[in-house]
Enzyme design. Sequence first.
Site, PDB file in Angstrom:
ATOM      1  N   ASP A 195     -11.075   0.405   4.559  1.00  0.00           N
ATOM      2  CA  ASP A 195     -12.269   0.174   3.720  1.00  0.00           C
ATOM      3  C   ASP A 195     -13.144  -0.969   4.241  1.00  0.00           C
ATOM      4  O   ASP A 195     -14.197  -1.227   3.688  1.00  0.00           O
ATOM      5  CB  ASP A 195     -11.854  -0.174   2.288  1.00  0.00           C
ATOM      6  CG  ASP A 195     -11.346  -1.592   2.193  1.00  0.00           C
ATOM      7  OD1 ASP A 195     -10.372  -1.910   2.902  1.00  0.00           O
ATOM      8  OD2 ASP A 195     -11.946  -2.404   1.458  1.00  0.00           O
ATOM      9  N   ASP A 238      -5.066   0.526   6.568  1.00  0.00           N
ATOM     10  CA  ASP A 238      -5.413  -0.826   6.147  1.00  0.00           C
ATOM     11  C   ASP A 238      -4.688  -1.089   4.816  1.00  0.00           C
ATOM     12  O   ASP A 238      -4.269  -0.144   4.133  1.00  0.00           O
ATOM     13  CB  ASP A 238      -6.939  -0.910   5.991  1.00  0.00           C
ATOM     14  CG  ASP A 238      -7.378  -2.176   5.306  1.00  0.00           C
ATOM     15  OD1 ASP A 238      -6.952  -3.264   5.741  1.00  0.00           O
ATOM     16  OD2 ASP A 238      -8.137  -2.090   4.318  1.00  0.00           O
ATOM     17  N   TYR A 239      -4.528  -2.349   4.445  1.00  0.00           N
ATOM     18  CA  TYR A 239      -3.777  -2.651   3.213  1.00  0.00           C
ATOM     19  C   TYR A 239      -4.725  -2.904   2.016  1.00  0.00           C
ATOM     20  O   TYR A 239      -4.851  -2.058   1.140  1.00  0.00           O
ATOM     21  CB  TYR A 239      -2.856  -3.867   3.467  1.00  0.00           C
ATOM     22  CG  TYR A 239      -1.967  -4.179   2.281  1.00  0.00           C
ATOM     23  CD1 TYR A 239      -0.783  -3.486   2.079  1.00  0.00           C
ATOM     24  CD2 TYR A 239      -2.334  -5.152   1.360  1.00  0.00           C
ATOM     25  CE1 TYR A 239       0.022  -3.756   0.975  1.00  0.00           C
ATOM     26  CE2 TYR A 239      -1.530  -5.433   0.259  1.00  0.00           C
ATOM     27  CZ  TYR A 239      -0.358  -4.735   0.070  1.00  0.00           C
ATOM     28  OH  TYR A 239       0.425  -4.995  -1.018  1.00  0.00           O
ATOM     29  N   ASP A 240      -5.425  -4.058   2.040  1.00  0.00           N
ATOM     30  CA  ASP A 240      -6.253  -4.443   0.880  1.00  0.00           C
ATOM     31  C   ASP A 240      -7.474  -3.539   0.727  1.00  0.00           C
ATOM     32  O   ASP A 240      -8.228  -3.346   1.680  1.00  0.00           O
ATOM     33  CB  ASP A 240      -6.720  -5.891   1.031  1.00  0.00           C
ATOM     34  CG  ASP A 240      -5.561  -6.861   1.017  1.00  0.00           C
ATOM     35  OD1 ASP A 240      -5.139  -7.254  -0.069  1.00  0.00           O
ATOM     36  OD2 ASP A 240      -5.063  -7.207   2.113  1.00  0.00           O
TER      37      ASP A 240
END
Length: 257
Positions: free
Chosen positions: A207, A23-25
Amino acid sequence: MARTPEEIVRLLPADRGLLLFLDYDGTLVPFHDDPSRAVPGPELLALLNRLTTHPRRRVVIVSGRSADDLRRLLPGSACHLLALHGAQYVDPEGRCLDRVDLAPCRARLKTVAEGCRALLASVPCVRIEDKGAAIAIHMRSCDHESEERATRIFEGFSREVTDDGNLMILRGSRVVELKPAAADKGSGALWLLERFGPAWYPVYVGDDTTDEDGFRVLRDRGATIRVGPTDRRTLARWRLADPAAVLELLARIVSGS
Ligand SMILES: [Mg+2]
C-alpha cells in the site's frame, strides 16, 4: 484496475509456485497510531501458517520495520523477511543477511537518535522508532502544527548525516525516516526472486509509495497489487481496497479458489 480477490486468484498461473511478497502495515494489518500495537489477528496468523507450510507457496514480508520487530509481530512464523526496506534479509530459520553494508548507517544514526530524542521530547505526540540502521519518527497522533515542527527538527538533523550517501530521507504517510540509501523494496524483492528461480511466480502486494519500487521491477514478471484508495497513482496492475480484501485474497490462494 480494481479487481476482486476472486478474479485475481483466477488470473494467477496454476503451473508455478507462488512467491508472495507482502507489505505489513496498511496491507496485512491496518495502521495503528502506535506502530508497536499493529499486531496480526488470529485469522492472518492462521493464513500465513497455512501458506508457509504449503510446498508451492512461499511468503516474504517486505517492510520498513526492523527484522526484530517483524519477528516479534510474527513469532514462530516461517515467512522470509525483507526488513528495513529490503536492506536486510532473514530466512525462515532465522539466518540474517545484510544485503548492503549497514555499519556506516548504524554509526551515523547513533548521534541522530540521541539528538532527536532530546529535541523531539518537546513534541509529545511523536514516536521515535530506532531500528539501528534506520530511524523513523511517527506522527499519526500529531496535529498539523506538531507534525510540521517535528518534521523540521528531524530533517534538520538528517541533512547532517546524508552527505556521504549512506543514508537517505524517506517521507511517508505521517512518518519521516532516515534509511539506508543502497536498498529499496524493489531491489530486495528482485534479489530474492532471483534466488528462488524461474519456477516461482512473484505476487507483490503493498500500500506504500515505497512498494512502487516493487511494482516497477515485478510488473512484467508477475502480479502487482496496490492496496488502498484508487486516487493514488500506481505502477501496479491491479488494486485491492484494504487489508480485509488482502486477507480474502490470501484465503482464496490457500483454498485454491
Ligand atoms: Mg504499508
